[in-house]
Write a protein that holds these residues in place. Structure first.
Motif, PDB file in Angstrom:
ATOM      1  N   LYS A   1      18.570  47.789  18.735  1.00 19.27           N
ATOM      2  CA  LYS A   1      17.992  49.113  18.517  1.00 19.27           C
ATOM      3  C   LYS A   1      16.564  49.193  19.075  1.00 19.27           C
ATOM      4  O   LYS A   1      16.170  50.198  19.654  1.00 19.27           O
ATOM      5  CB  LYS A   1      18.005  49.455  17.030  1.00 19.27           C
ATOM      6  N   VAL A   2      15.789  48.129  18.901  1.00 23.76           N
ATOM      7  CA  VAL A   2      14.438  48.088  19.476  1.00 23.76           C
ATOM      8  C   VAL A   2      14.541  48.204  20.993  1.00 23.76           C
ATOM      9  O   VAL A   2      13.831  49.002  21.615  1.00 23.76           O
ATOM     10  CB  VAL A   2      13.691  46.786  19.088  1.00 23.76           C
ATOM     11  N   MET A   3      15.433  47.437  21.587  1.00 26.42           N
ATOM     12  CA  MET A   3      15.570  47.460  23.044  1.00 26.42           C
ATOM     13  C   MET A   3      16.052  48.823  23.541  1.00 26.42           C
ATOM     14  O   MET A   3      15.612  49.301  24.577  1.00 26.42           O
ATOM     15  CB  MET A   3      16.505  46.339  23.520  1.00 26.42           C
ATOM     16  N   GLU A   4      16.943  49.460  22.782  1.00 25.95           N
ATOM     17  CA  GLU A   4      17.427  50.800  23.154  1.00 25.95           C
ATOM     18  C   GLU A   4      16.275  51.809  23.149  1.00 25.95           C
ATOM     19  O   GLU A   4      16.139  52.615  24.054  1.00 25.95           O
ATOM     20  CB  GLU A   4      18.547  51.229  22.191  1.00 25.95           C
TER      21      GLU A   4
ATOM     22  N   ASP B   1      -2.423  47.845  22.729  1.00 28.25           N
ATOM     23  CA  ASP B   1      -1.536  48.923  22.295  1.00 28.25           C
ATOM     24  C   ASP B   1      -2.353  50.168  21.966  1.00 28.25           C
ATOM     25  O   ASP B   1      -3.276  50.113  21.155  1.00 28.25           O
ATOM     26  CB  ASP B   1      -0.743  48.521  21.046  1.00 28.25           C
ATOM     27  N   MET B   2      -2.009  51.278  22.608  1.00 24.19           N
ATOM     28  CA  MET B   2      -2.660  52.562  22.346  1.00 24.19           C
ATOM     29  C   MET B   2      -1.562  53.609  22.172  1.00 24.19           C
ATOM     30  O   MET B   2      -0.642  53.672  22.977  1.00 24.19           O
ATOM     31  CB  MET B   2      -3.554  52.973  23.518  1.00 24.19           C
TER      32      MET B   2
ATOM     33  N   CYS C   1       3.333  47.134  24.379  1.00 25.32           N
ATOM     34  CA  CYS C   1       4.507  46.271  24.503  1.00 25.32           C
ATOM     35  C   CYS C   1       5.781  47.026  24.124  1.00 25.32           C
ATOM     36  O   CYS C   1       5.744  48.170  23.679  1.00 25.32           O
ATOM     37  CB  CYS C   1       4.327  45.047  23.609  1.00 25.32           C
ATOM     38  N   ALA C   2       6.918  46.335  24.280  1.00 23.47           N
ATOM     39  CA  ALA C   2       8.218  46.929  23.953  1.00 23.47           C
ATOM     40  C   ALA C   2       8.260  47.418  22.509  1.00 23.47           C
ATOM     41  O   ALA C   2       8.756  48.509  22.222  1.00 23.47           O
ATOM     42  CB  ALA C   2       9.333  45.906  24.200  1.00 23.47           C
ATOM     43  N   ALA C   3       7.715  46.626  21.582  1.00 26.31           N
ATOM     44  CA  ALA C   3       7.735  47.015  20.165  1.00 26.31           C
ATOM     45  C   ALA C   3       6.884  48.267  19.929  1.00 26.31           C
ATOM     46  O   ALA C   3       7.266  49.139  19.146  1.00 26.31           O
ATOM     47  CB  ALA C   3       7.240  45.867  19.295  1.00 26.31           C
ATOM     48  N   ALA C   4       5.751  48.379  20.606  1.00 26.88           N
ATOM     49  CA  ALA C   4       4.885  49.554  20.441  1.00 26.88           C
ATOM     50  C   ALA C   4       5.600  50.819  20.910  1.00 26.88           C
ATOM     51  O   ALA C   4       5.557  51.862  20.241  1.00 26.88           O
ATOM     52  CB  ALA C   4       3.575  49.357  21.200  1.00 26.88           C
ATOM     53  N   ILE C   5       6.274  50.725  22.030  1.00 26.72           N
ATOM     54  CA  ILE C   5       7.004  51.892  22.563  1.00 26.72           C
ATOM     55  C   ILE C   5       8.186  52.229  21.656  1.00 26.72           C
ATOM     56  O   ILE C   5       8.396  53.396  21.305  1.00 26.72           O
ATOM     57  CB  ILE C   5       7.446  51.625  24.014  1.00 26.72           C
ATOM     58  N   ALA C   6       8.938  51.219  21.250  1.00 29.74           N
ATOM     59  CA  ALA C   6      10.101  51.449  20.385  1.00 29.74           C
ATOM     60  C   ALA C   6       9.700  52.038  19.034  1.00 29.74           C
ATOM     61  O   ALA C   6      10.360  52.945  18.525  1.00 29.74           O
ATOM     62  CB  ALA C   6      10.876  50.144  20.178  1.00 29.74           C
ATOM     63  N   THR C   7       8.610  51.548  18.444  1.00 31.58           N
ATOM     64  CA  THR C   7       8.196  52.077  17.135  1.00 31.58           C
ATOM     65  C   THR C   7       7.680  53.504  17.254  1.00 31.58           C
ATOM     66  O   THR C   7       7.914  54.322  16.363  1.00 31.58           O
ATOM     67  CB  THR C   7       7.136  51.181  16.451  1.00 31.58           C
TER      68      THR C   7
ATOM     69  N   LYS D   1       5.033  41.308  15.398  1.00 35.97           N
ATOM     70  CA  LYS D   1       5.055  42.641  15.997  1.00 35.97           C
ATOM     71  C   LYS D   1       5.014  43.751  14.947  1.00 35.97           C
ATOM     72  O   LYS D   1       5.048  44.933  15.290  1.00 35.97           O
ATOM     73  CB  LYS D   1       6.295  42.816  16.889  1.00 35.97           C
ATOM     74  N   MET D   2       4.927  43.403  13.668  1.00 32.11           N
ATOM     75  CA  MET D   2       4.890  44.422  12.617  1.00 32.11           C
ATOM     76  C   MET D   2       3.691  45.355  12.757  1.00 32.11           C
ATOM     77  O   MET D   2       3.748  46.510  12.368  1.00 32.11           O
ATOM     78  CB  MET D   2       4.891  43.772  11.230  1.00 32.11           C
ATOM     79  N   HIS D   3       2.597  44.865  13.335  1.00 29.30           N
ATOM     80  CA  HIS D   3       1.427  45.725  13.511  1.00 29.30           C
ATOM     81  C   HIS D   3       1.767  46.941  14.371  1.00 29.30           C
ATOM     82  O   HIS D   3       1.179  47.993  14.209  1.00 29.30           O
ATOM     83  CB  HIS D   3       0.260  44.946  14.129  1.00 29.30           C
ATOM     84  N   CYS D   4       2.748  46.804  15.268  1.00 27.94           N
ATOM     85  CA  CYS D   4       3.136  47.928  16.122  1.00 27.94           C
ATOM     86  C   CYS D   4       3.701  49.075  15.293  1.00 27.94           C
ATOM     87  O   CYS D   4       3.392  50.241  15.546  1.00 27.94           O
ATOM     88  CB  CYS D   4       4.162  47.482  17.161  1.00 27.94           C
ATOM     89  N   SER D   5       4.551  48.738  14.298  1.00 24.54           N
ATOM     90  CA  SER D   5       5.104  49.802  13.466  1.00 24.54           C
ATOM     91  C   SER D   5       4.017  50.404  12.592  1.00 24.54           C
ATOM     92  O   SER D   5       4.069  51.581  12.242  1.00 24.54           O
ATOM     93  CB  SER D   5       6.278  49.300  12.622  1.00 24.54           C
ATOM     94  N   ASN D   6       3.022  49.604  12.245  1.00 20.38           N
ATOM     95  CA  ASN D   6       1.902  50.126  11.474  1.00 20.38           C
ATOM     96  C   ASN D   6       1.124  51.143  12.305  1.00 20.38           C
ATOM     97  O   ASN D   6       0.707  52.181  11.800  1.00 20.38           O
ATOM     98  CB  ASN D   6       0.988  48.978  11.039  1.00 20.38           C
ATOM     99  N   LEU D   7       0.944  50.856  13.588  1.00 19.32           N
ATOM    100  CA  LEU D   7       0.231  51.793  14.469  1.00 19.32           C
ATOM    101  C   LEU D   7       0.982  53.116  14.572  1.00 19.32           C
ATOM    102  O   LEU D   7       0.373  54.182  14.519  1.00 19.32           O
ATOM    103  CB  LEU D   7       0.043  51.186  15.861  1.00 19.32           C
TER     104      LEU D   7
END
Length: 147
Positions: free
Chosen positions: A5-8, A35-36, A58-64, A99-105
């Motif tokens: 799902k993250v990759m999608e 990450d911005m 990163c991928a996680a930042a875009i996915a979140t 990568k949890m910080h990405c979802s926090n952002l």
């Protein structure tokens, strides 16, 4: 490392773009890892009727960012404020701990967009009631990125 799902959401992010006449805009960033995120919302009758994002990261930042906008679309402001980093991560099938910080952002950018909207509407009492009166661009709490 990442769920399907993250990759999608990374490969095919939803709601990418800018709303030029946005009712609220929230920007957050982590200069340590680069990450911005900026989230733009359009609100009608206290419901998020349109939402877009721009994310550099990163991928996680875009996915979140993609998932956070999907979760918030069509929600009332109060419902959207209940979207947390945990909500976003779970909706993506989990994230690696580093990568949890990405979802926090993503959750933080959404809160800032809602706070910006309420401020522009002069709804200061509501800002205070929801605990959003302390948010400002300068006060974003940076999280250390572990790559």
């Amino acid at each position: 490392m990442y769920s399907e799902k993250v990759m999608e959401h990374f490969r095919n992010p939803r709601n990418v773009g800018v709303i030029e006449d946005a009712d609220g805009v929230g920007t957050v960033g982590n200069p340590v890892c680069g990450d911005m995120m900026t989230i733009y919302i359009k609100v009608k009758d206290d419901k998020i009727v349109d939402i877009k994002f721009q994310t550099f990261g990163c991928a996680a930042a875009i996915a979140t960012s993609s998932m956070a906008t999907e979760l918030a679309k069509g929600k009332t402001l109060e419902e959207a404020l209940k979207i947390t980093k945990k909500t976003v991560a779970e909706a993506l099938g989990g994230l690696p701990p580093q990568k949890m910080h990405c979802s926090n952002l993503a959750a933080e950018a959404l809160k800032r967009a809602i706070a910006d909207y309420l401020k522009k509407q002069g709804r200061i009492d509501e800002l205070k009631r929801l605990g959003l009166d302390k948010l400002s661009e300068e006060e974003h709490e940076e999280e250390v990125c572990e790559v």
